[in-house]
Design a protein around this motif. Structure first.
Motif, PDB file in Angstrom:
ATOM      1  N   ILE A  25       0.981  -1.146   0.028  1.00 44.51           N
ATOM      2  CA  ILE A  25      -0.044  -0.023   0.092  1.00 44.51           C
ATOM      3  C   ILE A  25       0.957   1.313  -0.028  1.00 44.51           C
ATOM      4  O   ILE A  25       0.653   2.212  -0.786  1.00 44.51           O
ATOM      5  N   ARG A  26       1.927   1.318   0.970  1.00 41.79           N
ATOM      6  CA  ARG A  26       2.796   2.364   0.813  1.00 41.79           C
ATOM      7  C   ARG A  26       3.412   2.546  -0.395  1.00 41.79           C
ATOM      8  O   ARG A  26       3.654   3.725  -0.804  1.00 41.79           O
ATOM      9  N   ASN A  27       3.809   1.545  -1.086  1.00 44.57           N
ATOM     10  CA  ASN A  27       4.638   1.881  -2.352  1.00 44.57           C
ATOM     11  C   ASN A  27       3.538   2.159  -3.320  1.00 44.57           C
ATOM     12  O   ASN A  27       3.809   3.033  -4.206  1.00 44.57           O
ATOM     13  N   GLU A  28       2.345   1.712  -3.431  1.00 46.36           N
ATOM     14  CA  GLU A  28       1.363   2.181  -4.275  1.00 46.36           C
ATOM     15  C   GLU A  28       1.113   3.504  -4.320  1.00 46.36           C
ATOM     16  O   GLU A  28       0.979   4.195  -5.256  1.00 46.36           O
ATOM     17  N   ARG A  29       0.936   4.025  -3.062  1.00 47.40           N
ATOM     18  CA  ARG A  29       0.794   5.469  -2.647  1.00 47.40           C
ATOM     19  C   ARG A  29       1.999   6.412  -3.262  1.00 47.40           C
ATOM     20  O   ARG A  29       1.690   7.210  -3.840  1.00 47.40           O
ATOM     21  N   ARG A  30       3.109   5.991  -3.100  1.00 47.85           N
ATOM     22  CA  ARG A  30       4.330   6.359  -3.419  1.00 47.85           C
ATOM     23  C   ARG A  30       4.277   6.689  -4.950  1.00 47.85           C
ATOM     24  O   ARG A  30       4.495   7.730  -5.243  1.00 47.85           O
ATOM     25  N   VAL A  31       3.873   5.574  -5.815  1.00 46.49           N
ATOM     26  CA  VAL A  31       3.812   5.619  -7.203  1.00 46.49           C
ATOM     27  C   VAL A  31       2.615   6.388  -7.985  1.00 46.49           C
ATOM     28  O   VAL A  31       2.946   7.247  -8.499  1.00 46.49           O
ATOM     29  N   GLU A  32       1.781   6.134  -7.179  1.00 42.51           N
ATOM     30  CA  GLU A  32       0.452   6.609  -7.589  1.00 42.51           C
ATOM     31  C   GLU A  32       0.255   8.293  -7.300  1.00 42.51           C
ATOM     32  O   GLU A  32      -0.052   9.012  -8.246  1.00 42.51           O
ATOM     33  N   LEU A  33       0.727   8.901  -6.223  1.00 43.63           N
ATOM     34  CA  LEU A  33       0.671  10.273  -5.929  1.00 43.63           C
ATOM     35  C   LEU A  33       1.962  10.717  -6.174  1.00 43.63           C
ATOM     36  O   LEU A  33       2.297  11.733  -5.077  1.00 43.63           O
ATOM     37  N   ALA A  34       2.966  10.507  -6.886  1.00 36.18           N
ATOM     38  CA  ALA A  34       4.293  10.658  -6.661  1.00 36.18           C
ATOM     39  C   ALA A  34       4.585  12.311  -6.792  1.00 36.18           C
ATOM     40  O   ALA A  34       5.239  12.903  -6.066  1.00 36.18           O
ATOM     41  N   PHE A  35       3.989  13.075  -7.753  1.00 38.62           N
ATOM     42  CA  PHE A  35       3.899  14.393  -7.832  1.00 38.62           C
ATOM     43  C   PHE A  35       2.695  15.225  -7.284  1.00 38.62           C
ATOM     44  O   PHE A  35       2.383  16.467  -7.819  1.00 38.62           O
ATOM     45  N   GLU A  36       2.041  14.716  -6.287  1.00 36.30           N
ATOM     46  CA  GLU A  36       0.943  15.430  -5.670  1.00 36.30           C
ATOM     47  C   GLU A  36       1.022  15.635  -4.205  1.00 36.30           C
ATOM     48  O   GLU A  36       0.142  15.906  -3.425  1.00 36.30           O
ATOM     49  N   ASP A  37       2.365  15.771  -3.772  1.00 36.37           N
ATOM     50  CA  ASP A  37       2.594  16.110  -2.547  1.00 36.37           C
ATOM     51  C   ASP A  37       1.937  15.312  -1.342  1.00 36.37           C
ATOM     52  O   ASP A  37       1.894  16.069  -0.336  1.00 36.37           O
ATOM     53  N   HIS A  38       1.809  14.157  -1.505  1.00 33.59           N
ATOM     54  CA  HIS A  38       1.196  13.487  -0.109  1.00 33.59           C
ATOM     55  C   HIS A  38       2.381  12.856   0.300  1.00 33.59           C
ATOM     56  O   HIS A  38       2.245  12.406   1.586  1.00 33.59           O
ATOM     57  N   ARG A  39       3.719  12.298  -0.057  1.00 36.09           N
ATOM     58  CA  ARG A  39       4.816  11.665   0.178  1.00 36.09           C
ATOM     59  C   ARG A  39       5.021  12.355   1.571  1.00 36.09           C
ATOM     60  O   ARG A  39       5.586  11.597   2.750  1.00 36.09           O
ATOM     61  N   PHE A  40       5.424  13.422   1.598  1.00 34.96           N
ATOM     62  CA  PHE A  40       5.677  14.363   2.825  1.00 34.96           C
ATOM     63  C   PHE A  40       5.042  14.035   4.121  1.00 34.96           C
ATOM     64  O   PHE A  40       5.396  13.786   4.979  1.00 34.96           O
ATOM     65  N   TRP A  41       3.728  13.965   3.805  1.00 41.65           N
ATOM     66  CA  TRP A  41       2.819  13.861   4.915  1.00 41.65           C
ATOM     67  C   TRP A  41       2.737  12.383   5.184  1.00 41.65           C
ATOM     68  O   TRP A  41       2.473  11.902   6.342  1.00 41.65           O
TER      69      TRP A  41
END
Length: 107
Positions: A25-41
């Motif tokens: 799930i974490r990897n999927e979020r990292r890839v899917e939301l790569a350029f949407e500023d979600h990773r920081f949070w």
């Protein structure tokens, strides 16, 4: 997210541990939301910031050898650290004075 038109995501195996599913799930979020500023949070919410944000910033040094040939050398651009206090921001002193709040831990 997984069942959108035009997106063919691999199925998640049914015989999987809780930790393996969490990593998927974490990897999927990292890839899917790569350029949407979600990773920081996300890394703060999951408490994995020391491993991800505390790692050195890496880059590539590119050297032109000829018009058609280049050399690519991985380099460390900057050393980074992430301390536990960085999970929370410090509260400005003016706010502490007017509200009576206590400062966030370690600040």
């Amino acid at each position: 997210m997984r069942n959108r038109v035009g997106v063919e995501m691999p199925a998640v195996p049914t015989a999987i541990s809780k930790e393996e599913l969490r990593e998927k799930i974490r990897n999927e979020r990292r890839v899917e939301l790569a350029f949407e500023d979600h990773r920081f949070w996300d890394v703060r919410r999951w408490m994995i910031a020391p491993e991800t944000l505390g790692a050195p910033l890496r880059g590539v040094e590119i050297t032109k050898i000829s018009d058609e040939e280049f050399e690519y050398k991985p380099i460390e651009v900057e050393k980074r650290t992430f301390e536990p206090k960085m999970y929370l921001y410090p509260i400005p002193q003016a706010d502490l004075n007017t509200t009576g709040w206590v400062q966030n831990p370690l600040w």
